[in-house]
Design a protein around this motif. Structure first.
Motif, PDB file in Angstrom:
ATOM      1  N   SER A 265       0.829  -1.210   0.000  1.00 57.95           N
ATOM      2  CA  SER A 265       0.000   0.000   0.000  1.00 57.95           C
ATOM      3  C   SER A 265       0.863   1.259   0.000  1.00 57.95           C
ATOM      4  CB  SER A 265      -0.913   0.012   1.229  1.00 57.95           C
ATOM      5  OG  SER A 265      -1.779  -1.092   1.240  1.00 57.95           O
ATOM      6  N   VAL A 266       1.921   1.246   0.813  1.00 61.00           N
ATOM      7  CA  VAL A 266       2.802   2.408   0.891  1.00 61.00           C
ATOM      8  C   VAL A 266       3.600   2.566  -0.398  1.00 61.00           C
ATOM      9  CG1 VAL A 266       4.775   3.412   2.105  1.00 61.00           C
ATOM     10  CG2 VAL A 266       2.945   2.313   3.397  1.00 61.00           C
ATOM     11  N   VAL A 267       4.068   1.455  -0.969  1.00 65.68           N
ATOM     12  CA  VAL A 267       4.848   1.519  -2.207  1.00 65.68           C
ATOM     13  C   VAL A 267       4.009   2.088  -3.349  1.00 65.68           C
ATOM     14  CG1 VAL A 267       5.940   0.118  -4.002  1.00 65.68           C
ATOM     15  CG2 VAL A 267       6.468  -0.302  -1.598  1.00 65.68           C
ATOM     16  N   VAL A 268       2.816   1.548  -3.533  1.00 73.24           N
ATOM     17  CA  VAL A 268       1.948   2.012  -4.622  1.00 73.24           C
ATOM     18  C   VAL A 268       1.483   3.442  -4.360  1.00 73.24           C
ATOM     19  CG1 VAL A 268      -0.231   1.639  -5.824  1.00 73.24           C
ATOM     20  CG2 VAL A 268       1.196  -0.318  -5.196  1.00 73.24           C
ATOM     21  N   GLY A 269       1.033   3.710  -3.107  1.00 71.47           N
ATOM     22  CA  GLY A 269       0.581   5.061  -2.769  1.00 71.47           C
ATOM     23  C   GLY A 269       1.700   6.078  -2.869  1.00 71.47           C
ATOM     24  N   GLY A 270       2.905   5.693  -2.410  1.00 70.22           N
ATOM     25  CA  GLY A 270       4.044   6.610  -2.496  1.00 70.22           C
ATOM     26  C   GLY A 270       4.442   6.889  -3.929  1.00 70.22           C
ATOM     27  N   GLY A 271       4.362   5.880  -4.789  1.00 66.73           N
ATOM     28  CA  GLY A 271       4.675   6.086  -6.200  1.00 66.73           C
ATOM     29  C   GLY A 271       3.696   7.033  -6.870  1.00 66.73           C
TER      30      GLY A 271
END
Length: 325
Positions: A265-271
């Motif tokens: 979630s953090v990886v996709v949201g951060g991207g």
């Protein structure tokens, strides 16, 4: 008319307006009380010990800042009447002041991010030292404790200076904000490598950290002492940010960590959030721009991120205790 010529004309008009204001203390019919001049045009501000304390000066704008702000408003009014969009002044979009804050929305969102990191770090601290078993020497069993403490400090430091910089953009606050952000990104990349590859040996950690610390320090010194190159700094930050996300994404793809969905979630949201930093657009109603929206997206991501960190503490501690038994 050629767009570049229009841009040049407004830039020249803005500089002329600021120059005239700094000589007279007025923009049109608006004059500023703190632009004080004697008959020979020298400043009447007086020696430092006769001036107001810093905490009182902070609530006011100096002569140059007021000149730039009101000249900007006049130029933007002219551009709007001619159907032109906003124009960047000194590398920044035109914002409306509110309650003495230069970019009030970004200030508020930076403060919320700071609060979220403080809450995340505090709950991480309580979990480690008061809820989970400790070693005989009263130290946590979790083998990345010190690294996350440093991360929490750098995160809170970065968002603190972000709030200060967006409230008052001067040379010192700009350097502190940019330096803090670069330091956090460089350290976050180091932390991503150490945790993803389970680097627990101190010598190996030093070998990983040395080149990253050297590059980050050199870049900060370059910005502060040689040239504040915004374009180069953006490229460096994007590369470090994207690399960090790729490292976490690769680990999330191979690990069996019970909370890997939070990591995803953090990886996709951060991207996706990073696109707001790359795709820049003028502030809506002079208040909310792409950078402010990026600040808004990082608030829920910060909550999920610290939740993952705490889950990692419990997961690693449980695994280590099982090995001991």
């Amino acid at each position: 008319m050629n767009f570049d010529l229009v841009k040049l004309r407004y830039s020249i008009n803005f500089r002329d307006c600021v120059g005239q204001c700094e000589k007279t203390g007025c923009v049109g019919e608006r004059c500023f009380l703190h632009c004080k001049f004697s008959s020979d045009s020298s400043s009447l501000d007086g020696p430092w010990y006769m001036q107001e304390p810093l905490y009182l000066q902070w609530k006011q704008w100096d002569c140059q800042s007021d000149c730039r702000y009101h000249c900007m408003l006049d130029r933007e009014k002219e551009r709007a009447e001619l159907g032109h969009g906003p124009f960047k002044y000194h590398g920044k979009w035109p914002f409306r002041r509110l309650y003495g804050f230069q970019e009030p929305v970004s200030v508020g969102l930076s403060a919320l991010n700071l609060a979220m990191h403080f809450h995340g770090w505090l709950s991480f601290f309580i979990l480690l030292y008061y809820k989970l078993p400790l070693k005989p020497d009263k130290r946590p069993c979790y083998d990345y404790t010190g690294l996350w403490h440093i991360y929490g400090f750098l995160s809170m430091n970065s968002w603190f200076w972000s709030a200060v910089f967006h409230s008052r953009d001067v040379d010192l606050t700009e350097k502190l904000d940019y330096s803090s952000a670069v330091a956090l990104l460089g350290y976050s990349l180091l932390l991503a490598i150490v945790r993803s590859f389970s680097v627990r040996n101190e010598a190996a950690r030093v070998m990983v950290a040395a080149p990253l610390v050297a590059f980050t320090t050199t870049h900060i010194l370059y910005l502060n002492n040689y040239k504040m190159d915004y374009g180069w700094n953006m490229k460096v930050c994007v590369v470090m940010g994207v690399t960090q996300l790729l490292v976490w994404a690769m680990w999330a793809g191979v690990t069996r960590h019970p909370s890997r969905w939070k990591l995803w979630s953090v990886v996709v949201g951060g991207g996706l959030a990073m696109l707001l930093e790359i795709y820049d657009f003028p502030p809506y109603e002079g208040l909310v721009d792409a950078h402010a929206l990026w600040h808004a997206t990082t608030i829920p991501l910060t909550y999920v991120w610290w939740s993952f960190i705490k889950d990692d503490v419990e997961y690693r501690t449980s695994s280590l205790l099982k090995k001991v038994k």
